[in-house]
Write a protein that holds these residues in place. Structure first.
Motif, PDB file in Angstrom:
ATOM      1  N   ALA A  14      -5.079  54.474  42.776  1.00  0.00           N
ATOM      2  CA  ALA A  14      -6.235  53.732  43.251  1.00  0.00           C
ATOM      3  C   ALA A  14      -5.766  52.560  44.107  1.00  0.00           C
ATOM      4  O   ALA A  14      -4.569  52.230  44.121  1.00  0.00           O
ATOM      5  CB  ALA A  14      -7.058  53.243  42.061  1.00  0.00           C
ATOM      6  N   PRO A  15      -6.662  51.902  44.841  1.00  0.00           N
ATOM      7  CA  PRO A  15      -6.256  50.726  45.619  1.00  0.00           C
ATOM      8  C   PRO A  15      -5.508  49.715  44.752  1.00  0.00           C
ATOM      9  O   PRO A  15      -5.950  49.358  43.662  1.00  0.00           O
ATOM     10  CB  PRO A  15      -7.605  50.161  46.101  1.00  0.00           C
ATOM     11  CG  PRO A  15      -8.483  51.362  46.210  1.00  0.00           C
ATOM     12  CD  PRO A  15      -8.090  52.242  45.064  1.00  0.00           C
ATOM     13  N   LYS A  47      -8.405  59.468  50.748  1.00  0.00           N
ATOM     14  CA  LYS A  47      -9.845  59.543  50.996  1.00  0.00           C
ATOM     15  C   LYS A  47     -10.488  58.185  50.741  1.00  0.00           C
ATOM     16  O   LYS A  47     -10.083  57.457  49.830  1.00  0.00           O
ATOM     17  CB  LYS A  47     -10.502  60.603  50.121  1.00  0.00           C
ATOM     18  CG  LYS A  47     -10.351  60.381  48.622  1.00  0.00           C
ATOM     19  CD  LYS A  47     -11.135  61.393  47.801  1.00  0.00           C
ATOM     20  CE  LYS A  47     -10.572  62.774  47.838  1.00  0.00           C
ATOM     21  NZ  LYS A  47     -11.226  63.687  46.870  1.00  0.00           N
ATOM     22  N   PRO A  48     -11.506  57.814  51.538  1.00  0.00           N
ATOM     23  CA  PRO A  48     -12.232  56.569  51.274  1.00  0.00           C
ATOM     24  C   PRO A  48     -12.850  56.606  49.880  1.00  0.00           C
ATOM     25  O   PRO A  48     -13.389  57.643  49.461  1.00  0.00           O
ATOM     26  CB  PRO A  48     -13.306  56.536  52.363  1.00  0.00           C
ATOM     27  CG  PRO A  48     -12.762  57.399  53.454  1.00  0.00           C
ATOM     28  CD  PRO A  48     -11.999  58.483  52.753  1.00  0.00           C
ATOM     29  N   VAL A  49     -12.762  55.502  49.150  1.00  0.00           N
ATOM     30  CA  VAL A  49     -13.231  55.464  47.764  1.00  0.00           C
ATOM     31  C   VAL A  49     -14.699  55.853  47.659  1.00  0.00           C
ATOM     32  O   VAL A  49     -15.101  56.510  46.702  1.00  0.00           O
ATOM     33  CB  VAL A  49     -12.992  54.062  47.167  1.00  0.00           C
ATOM     34  CG1 VAL A  49     -13.691  53.904  45.826  1.00  0.00           C
ATOM     35  CG2 VAL A  49     -11.500  53.818  46.989  1.00  0.00           C
ATOM     36  N   LEU A  99      -2.799  52.649  55.279  1.00  0.00           N
ATOM     37  CA  LEU A  99      -4.070  52.922  54.614  1.00  0.00           C
ATOM     38  C   LEU A  99      -4.192  52.125  53.325  1.00  0.00           C
ATOM     39  O   LEU A  99      -5.255  51.568  53.011  1.00  0.00           O
ATOM     40  CB  LEU A  99      -4.205  54.417  54.321  1.00  0.00           C
ATOM     41  CG  LEU A  99      -4.273  55.342  55.533  1.00  0.00           C
ATOM     42  CD1 LEU A  99      -4.294  56.795  55.091  1.00  0.00           C
ATOM     43  CD2 LEU A  99      -5.504  55.028  56.369  1.00  0.00           C
ATOM     44  N   ALA A 100      -3.105  52.059  52.555  1.00  0.00           N
ATOM     45  CA  ALA A 100      -3.122  51.321  51.292  1.00  0.00           C
ATOM     46  C   ALA A 100      -3.440  49.848  51.529  1.00  0.00           C
ATOM     47  O   ALA A 100      -4.128  49.204  50.725  1.00  0.00           O
ATOM     48  CB  ALA A 100      -1.791  51.464  50.571  1.00  0.00           C
ATOM     49  N   TYR A 112      -8.872  52.925  50.037  1.00  0.00           N
ATOM     50  CA  TYR A 112      -8.483  54.328  50.008  1.00  0.00           C
ATOM     51  C   TYR A 112      -7.985  54.717  48.616  1.00  0.00           C
ATOM     52  O   TYR A 112      -7.280  53.956  47.951  1.00  0.00           O
ATOM     53  CB  TYR A 112      -7.386  54.631  51.027  1.00  0.00           C
ATOM     54  CG  TYR A 112      -7.922  55.049  52.382  1.00  0.00           C
ATOM     55  CD1 TYR A 112      -8.121  56.385  52.698  1.00  0.00           C
ATOM     56  CD2 TYR A 112      -8.247  54.087  53.337  1.00  0.00           C
ATOM     57  CE1 TYR A 112      -8.610  56.761  53.931  1.00  0.00           C
ATOM     58  CE2 TYR A 112      -8.741  54.453  54.578  1.00  0.00           C
ATOM     59  CZ  TYR A 112      -8.920  55.796  54.868  1.00  0.00           C
ATOM     60  OH  TYR A 112      -9.421  56.167  56.086  1.00  0.00           O
ATOM     61  N   LEU A 113      -8.370  55.909  48.208  1.00  0.00           N
ATOM     62  CA  LEU A 113      -7.838  56.535  47.000  1.00  0.00           C
ATOM     63  C   LEU A 113      -6.834  57.594  47.438  1.00  0.00           C
ATOM     64  O   LEU A 113      -7.078  58.334  48.392  1.00  0.00           O
ATOM     65  CB  LEU A 113      -8.967  57.191  46.206  1.00  0.00           C
ATOM     66  CG  LEU A 113      -8.561  58.023  44.986  1.00  0.00           C
ATOM     67  CD1 LEU A 113      -8.024  57.122  43.878  1.00  0.00           C
ATOM     68  CD2 LEU A 113      -9.754  58.840  44.472  1.00  0.00           C
ATOM     69  N   PHE A 114      -5.712  57.663  46.734  1.00  0.00           N
ATOM     70  CA  PHE A 114      -4.678  58.652  47.041  1.00  0.00           C
ATOM     71  C   PHE A 114      -4.565  59.615  45.864  1.00  0.00           C
ATOM     72  O   PHE A 114      -4.486  59.192  44.701  1.00  0.00           O
ATOM     73  CB  PHE A 114      -3.339  57.965  47.303  1.00  0.00           C
ATOM     74  CG  PHE A 114      -3.389  57.006  48.463  1.00  0.00           C
ATOM     75  CD1 PHE A 114      -3.145  57.445  49.748  1.00  0.00           C
ATOM     76  CD2 PHE A 114      -3.708  55.668  48.258  1.00  0.00           C
ATOM     77  CE1 PHE A 114      -3.206  56.554  50.824  1.00  0.00           C
ATOM     78  CE2 PHE A 114      -3.769  54.776  49.329  1.00  0.00           C
ATOM     79  CZ  PHE A 114      -3.520  55.227  50.611  1.00  0.00           C
TER      80      PHE A 114
END
Length: 390
Positions: A125-126, A145-147, A167-168, A173-175
């Motif tokens: 998660a972020p 992906k955008p949260v 991105l992080a 963003y969720l990875f």
């Protein structure tokens, strides 16, 4: 008593009007044409309902005196505002905390890690920098992906940690470790914590993970695999605390393992409700809007054995030609056809559902027949483009 509908499209407005004698429409400014309203019956209020304090104030000042029976929404950006207003009014609704758990992709992953880890995928998660590094041990790559994204927008497949750093830093963003396998979506209806599976579809995706087809029922599921998909959906909804109303859940099946991609407390988009109606006889839009008023999926039979929505895509450029609707397809019927561009229009990269250029609905005697018909349509060749500079 009236029904409050948040974020209605023209079609949803008509369904709502068939359910209640009085409708209060709550819309973003300019998003619903006045001619949709019935004179002296419906009301329309336009404001930014995603502003929570404003939505709470509106419910207190405007809705309370009207004593509506319920507040509902079937659009993604209307789900939380509808729950907020229902909370103020004390009307039947999915609790706000549950709506947020389903919409917040990182929050959903955290809950699954606690309550149903077998359905989860490794994720960061972020703010989870250390975990992010570990995700790239996956041989399949990492999904960013955008949260709170929708419509397949902004989803990326990453192969190296360096790609994730920028991105992080954005913080929203969720990875996730990429989950291989065939993808399916499930339409379900819950009442007092009992989850009824209404329909299951097989999903096709294209560039950027944009959805390009939905096939109902799936051709790729035998009875045993379908039962596992349905059970996984019930376990997911239990884990997230959904007890009432519709849900649309996306899962992947790979070598007997089922992983949740995401879920929403609304019906699926992309015309999935039409596939449900064709194959099961259930008016899924009506149930999804009217469930607080007692609407339920009524047992019945579908008009066809199988159906599919197929979305047209085109290469970036200027539209040069558009193919005609076929009169017939071997073993299947074309029951709907829509092209969203005209000759001379510009087509961009396929980055989200909004970049598709049209769709067709086909029906047939079996999922395999619909699958073949979809392939025969060659949906990437319906719209022909040329260099935009030409």
């Amino acid at each position: 008593m009236s029904l409050v509908v948040v974020g209605a499209s023209k079609n949803i407005a008509r369904v709502a009007q068939s359910l209640s004698s009085e409708i209060v429409f709550v819309q973003q400014p300019g998003s619903l044409r006045p001619e949709v309203l019935r004179d002296d019956v419906d009301e329309l209020f336009s404001f930014d309902y995603q502003d929570e304090p404003v939505a709470r104030s509106f419910a207190e000042r405007v809705l309370k005196p009207r004593r509506p029976a319920a507040v509902v929404s079937v659009t993604e950006h209307g789900l939380e505002p509808a729950a907020v207003m229902a909370e103020v009014l004390g009307t039947p609704a999915v609790p706000l905390a549950v709506v947020r758990a389903m919409r917040d992709k990182a929050g959903m992953r955290r809950l699954l890690a606690q309550r149903a880890p077998h359905l989860n995928v490794p994720f960061a998660a972020p703010g989870d920098g250390d975990t992010l590094e570990e995700l790239f041990r996956s041989p399949y790559g990492v999904i960013a992906k955008p949260v709170s994204g929708t419509a397949s927008s902004g989803i990326l497949l990453l192969r190296a940690p360096a790609q994730a750093q920028a991105l992080a830093a954005q913080g929203h963003y969720l990875f996730e470790a990429f989950a291989p396998g065939a993808e399916f979506s499930v339409e379900s209806f819950s009442a007092d914590g009992v989850h009824e599976i209404v329909a299951v579809a097989e999903k096709g995706t294209g560039a950027g993970f944009v959805e390009t087809a939905h096939l109902m029922p799936p051709a790729a599921l035998d009875a045993s695999a379908r039962a596992r998909i349905e059970q996984a959906t019930r376990e997911l909804l239990d884990a997230l605390g959904l007890r009432d109303g519709p849900a649309h859940t996306e899962l992947k099946l790979h070598e007997g393992s089922i992983k949740v991609i995401e879920t929403h407390n609304r019906p699926g988009g992309d015309g999935i409700a039409d596939l449900v109606a064709l194959t099961t006889g259930v008016d899924w839009r009506r149930v999804s809007i009217g469930w607080p008023l007692g609407q339920r999926p009524a047992p019945g039979a579908g008009a066809v054995a199988a159906a599919a929505n197929v979305f047209f895509t085109a290469s970036p450029g200027r539209v040069a030609a558009i193919a005609d609707r076929p009169a017939a397809l071997p073993g299947a019927d074309v029951v709907a056809w829509e092209v969203d561009v005209a000759v001379g229009d510009l087509v961009g990269e396929l980055r989200s559902s909004g970049d598709r250029v049209g769709m067709a609905t086909v029906t047939g005697p079996s999922p395999e027949a619909c699958q073949q018909a979809a392939a025969d349509l060659r949906p990437d060749s319906i719209v022909t483009t040329e260099d935009a500079a030409s």
